[in-house]
Scaffold this motif. Structure first.
Motif, PDB file in Angstrom:
ATOM      1  N   LYS A 113       0.878  -1.188   0.000  1.00 40.59           N
ATOM      2  CA  LYS A 113       0.000   0.000   0.000  1.00 40.59           C
ATOM      3  C   LYS A 113       0.908   1.228   0.000  1.00 40.59           C
ATOM      4  CE  LYS A 113      -3.630  -2.224   2.571  1.00 40.59           C
ATOM      5  NZ  LYS A 113      -2.852  -3.491   2.597  1.00 40.59           N
ATOM      6  N   ILE A 114       0.641   2.150  -0.907  1.00 45.72           N
ATOM      7  CA  ILE A 114       1.547   3.295  -1.061  1.00 45.72           C
ATOM      8  C   ILE A 114       0.798   4.594  -0.762  1.00 45.72           C
ATOM      9  CG2 ILE A 114       3.098   4.510  -2.642  1.00 45.72           C
ATOM     10  CD1 ILE A 114       3.383   1.886  -4.231  1.00 45.72           C
ATOM     11  N   PHE A 115       1.392   5.415   0.098  1.00 45.03           N
ATOM     12  CA  PHE A 115       0.829   6.731   0.408  1.00 45.03           C
ATOM     13  C   PHE A 115       1.895   7.778   0.089  1.00 45.03           C
ATOM     14  CE2 PHE A 115      -1.128   3.679   3.291  1.00 45.03           C
ATOM     15  CZ  PHE A 115      -2.487   3.934   3.130  1.00 45.03           C
ATOM     16  N   GLU A 116       1.505   8.822  -0.603  1.00 46.24           N
ATOM     17  CA  GLU A 116       2.420   9.943  -0.880  1.00 46.24           C
ATOM     18  C   GLU A 116       2.088  11.047   0.107  1.00 46.24           C
ATOM     19  OE1 GLU A 116       2.382  10.989  -5.047  1.00 46.24           O
ATOM     20  OE2 GLU A 116       2.220   8.872  -5.620  1.00 46.24           O
ATOM     21  N   ILE A 117       3.071  11.427   0.921  1.00 48.29           N
ATOM     22  CA  ILE A 117       2.783  12.340   2.033  1.00 48.29           C
ATOM     23  C   ILE A 117       3.869  13.409   2.188  1.00 48.29           C
ATOM     24  CG2 ILE A 117       1.553  10.557   3.346  1.00 48.29           C
ATOM     25  CD1 ILE A 117       4.096  10.408   5.165  1.00 48.29           C
ATOM     26  N   SER A 118       3.519  14.423   2.940  1.00 46.22           N
ATOM     27  CA  SER A 118       4.523  15.359   3.452  1.00 46.22           C
ATOM     28  C   SER A 118       4.261  15.534   4.940  1.00 46.22           C
ATOM     29  CB  SER A 118       4.439  16.716   2.757  1.00 46.22           C
ATOM     30  OG  SER A 118       5.220  17.659   3.499  1.00 46.22           O
ATOM     31  N   ALA A 119       5.209  15.113   5.752  1.00 42.49           N
ATOM     32  CA  ALA A 119       5.053  15.300   7.200  1.00 42.49           C
ATOM     33  C   ALA A 119       5.232  16.765   7.562  1.00 42.49           C
ATOM     34  CB  ALA A 119       6.067  14.437   7.954  1.00 42.49           C
ATOM     35  N   LYS A 120       5.764  17.550   6.628  1.00 42.15           N
ATOM     36  CA  LYS A 120       5.954  18.982   6.880  1.00 42.15           C
ATOM     37  C   LYS A 120       4.656  19.757   6.636  1.00 42.15           C
ATOM     38  CE  LYS A 120       8.691  22.888   5.277  1.00 42.15           C
ATOM     39  NZ  LYS A 120       9.965  23.307   5.843  1.00 42.15           N
ATOM     40  N   THR A 121       4.027  19.518   5.471  1.00 43.64           N
ATOM     41  CA  THR A 121       2.816  20.294   5.125  1.00 43.64           C
ATOM     42  C   THR A 121       1.532  19.551   5.485  1.00 43.64           C
ATOM     43  OG1 THR A 121       2.588  19.322   2.923  1.00 43.64           O
ATOM     44  CG2 THR A 121       4.048  21.237   3.128  1.00 43.64           C
ATOM     45  N   ALA A 122       1.638  18.258   5.809  1.00 48.05           N
ATOM     46  CA  ALA A 122       0.492  17.374   6.104  1.00 48.05           C
ATOM     47  C   ALA A 122      -0.216  16.886   4.840  1.00 48.05           C
ATOM     48  CB  ALA A 122      -0.504  18.021   7.061  1.00 48.05           C
ATOM     49  N   ALA A 123       0.284  17.231   3.666  1.00 47.25           N
ATOM     50  CA  ALA A 123      -0.330  16.745   2.427  1.00 47.25           C
ATOM     51  C   ALA A 123      -0.366  15.214   2.426  1.00 47.25           C
ATOM     52  CB  ALA A 123       0.469  17.235   1.223  1.00 47.25           C
ATOM     53  N   GLY A 124      -1.504  14.664   2.070  1.00 48.30           N
ATOM     54  CA  GLY A 124      -1.641  13.214   1.928  1.00 48.30           C
ATOM     55  C   GLY A 124      -1.780  12.444   3.231  1.00 48.30           C
ATOM     56  N   LEU A 125      -1.642  13.109   4.353  1.00 49.35           N
ATOM     57  CA  LEU A 125      -1.609  12.352   5.618  1.00 49.35           C
ATOM     58  C   LEU A 125      -2.978  11.787   6.015  1.00 49.35           C
ATOM     59  CD1 LEU A 125       0.934  14.324   7.843  1.00 49.35           C
ATOM     60  CD2 LEU A 125       1.117  11.974   7.019  1.00 49.35           C
ATOM     61  N   GLN A 126      -4.050  12.442   5.564  1.00 52.16           N
ATOM     62  CA  GLN A 126      -5.378  11.948   5.974  1.00 52.16           C
ATOM     63  C   GLN A 126      -5.594  10.492   5.523  1.00 52.16           C
ATOM     64  OE1 GLN A 126      -7.460  13.671   8.115  1.00 52.16           O
ATOM     65  NE2 GLN A 126      -8.346  11.614   8.239  1.00 52.16           N
ATOM     66  N   ASN A 127      -5.119  10.153   4.317  1.00 54.05           N
ATOM     67  CA  ASN A 127      -5.269   8.768   3.831  1.00 54.05           C
ATOM     68  C   ASN A 127      -4.528   7.787   4.737  1.00 54.05           C
ATOM     69  OD1 ASN A 127      -6.764   9.635   1.668  1.00 54.05           O
ATOM     70  ND2 ASN A 127      -4.985   9.782   0.306  1.00 54.05           N
ATOM     71  N   TRP A 128      -3.346   8.199   5.182  1.00 58.25           N
ATOM     72  CA  TRP A 128      -2.542   7.372   6.107  1.00 58.25           C
ATOM     73  C   TRP A 128      -3.287   7.217   7.432  1.00 58.25           C
ATOM     74  CZ3 TRP A 128       0.873   4.124   7.894  1.00 58.25           C
ATOM     75  CH2 TRP A 128       1.606   4.351   9.057  1.00 58.25           C
ATOM     76  N   TYR A 129      -3.850   8.297   7.954  1.00 59.50           N
ATOM     77  CA  TYR A 129      -4.598   8.220   9.223  1.00 59.50           C
ATOM     78  C   TYR A 129      -5.810   7.285   9.075  1.00 59.50           C
ATOM     79  CZ  TYR A 129      -2.005  12.551  10.291  1.00 59.50           C
ATOM     80  OH  TYR A 129      -1.033  13.494  10.490  1.00 59.50           O
ATOM     81  N   ASP A 130      -6.518   7.426   7.959  1.00 59.22           N
ATOM     82  CA  ASP A 130      -7.700   6.571   7.742  1.00 59.22           C
ATOM     83  C   ASP A 130      -7.278   5.104   7.681  1.00 59.22           C
ATOM     84  OD1 ASP A 130      -9.279   8.798   7.679  1.00 59.22           O
ATOM     85  OD2 ASP A 130      -9.402   8.898   5.488  1.00 59.22           O
TER      86      ASP A 130
END
Ligand SMILES: Nc1nc2c(ncn2[C@@H]2O[C@H](COP(=O)(O)OP(=O)(O)OP(=O)(O)O)[C@@H](O)[C@H]2O)c(=O)[nH]1
Ligand SMILES: [Mg+2]
Length: 216
Positions: A191-208
């Motif tokens: 499972k692949i998630f594209e994220i930025s821990a700096k801007t929070a981009a993409g993190l909601q999918n990881w949290y879900d």
């Protein structure tokens, strides 16, 4: 021949300790994820953000692994989460026995999820099971898009790939589609998630994903 047998013995002993850890997780109804990456890809930053974002939804504890210092444990504790440091004093991976001892110092009865942040190293940790339910490999865009091809074992054995630092895309030579293709060739279930821990981009999918993982 001798070295091969010695390596097998070390791995067998590690598996026994990993079994103890998985029994402990089962006893306390805890899910565990083993987080692996090169130094500096963003593991601690991702974990800190995740803990903050999921406060009130998942109770998270962290086992931190580093060669030296408890700097990462201090960062995690700032979020209010329980964390315990393992200093490996030179070893480039965590062993299951070290994790077993560390787990005695976490409030397991209060937790739903334990993250193990492994020593920053894209090679050695992949050989050592720790009793985890899943593995997360973090690759940041600053490291280059050839890493799945060059370090196949870590990607082949992972369940989740977090492509971090996507805020840097455009400033670094990194072809996300190449990484996806190479990683999926090694492991079609990744499972692949594209994220930025700096801007929070993409993190909601990881949290879900994590909410479902802990509930499942
Ligand atoms: N631009 C950018 N920087 C990031 C991002 N995530 C983390 N960083 C930065 O990258 C550096 C390393 O982050 P850490 O979270 O310490 O990385 P780590 O993987 O835990 O490092 P080790 O524990 O040493 O292996 C820090 O300066 C972070 O602020 C991101 O998404 N974008
Ligand atoms: Mg760290």
């Amino acid at each position: 021949m001798y070295t091969v047998n010695l390596k097998k013995k070390i791995l067998d002993a590690n598996e026994e300790a990993a079994f103890k850890n998985s029994r402990l997780f089962h006893q306390y109804k805890i899910k565990c994820l083993n987080v692996i990456s090169s130094p500096g890809s963003g593991k601690t930053t991702i974990l800190s953000r995740t803990i903050e974002a999921l406060k009130g939804k998942i109770k998270i504890g962290v086992v931190e692994g580093d060669l030296k210092t408890d700097l990462d444990t201090q960062k995690i504790k700032k979020t209010g989460a329980a964390a315990i440091q393992i200093e490996t004093n030179g070893a480039g991976h965590l062993s299951a026995e070290q994790v077993y001892e560390a787990l005695q110092n976490l409030p397991l009865a209060k937790l739903n999820l334990v993250f193990i942040e492994n020593v920053g190293n894209l090679v050695c940790p992949s050989d050592f099971v720790l009793g985890e339910h899943g593995r997360v490999v973090v690759l940041s865009t600053a490291e280059g898009d050839d890493k799945p091809a060059k370090y196949p074992s870590t990607f082949a054995k992972a369940d989740i790939l977090l492509i971090n630092k996507i805020d840097l895309l455009g400033n670094v030579d990194f072809d996300t589609s190449r990484v996806r293709a190479d990683a999926l060739k090694l492991n079609k279930n990744l499972k692949i998630f594209e994220i930025s821990a700096k801007t929070a981009a993409g993190l909601q999918n990881w949290y879900d994903y994590l909410l479902g993982f802990v509930a499942g």
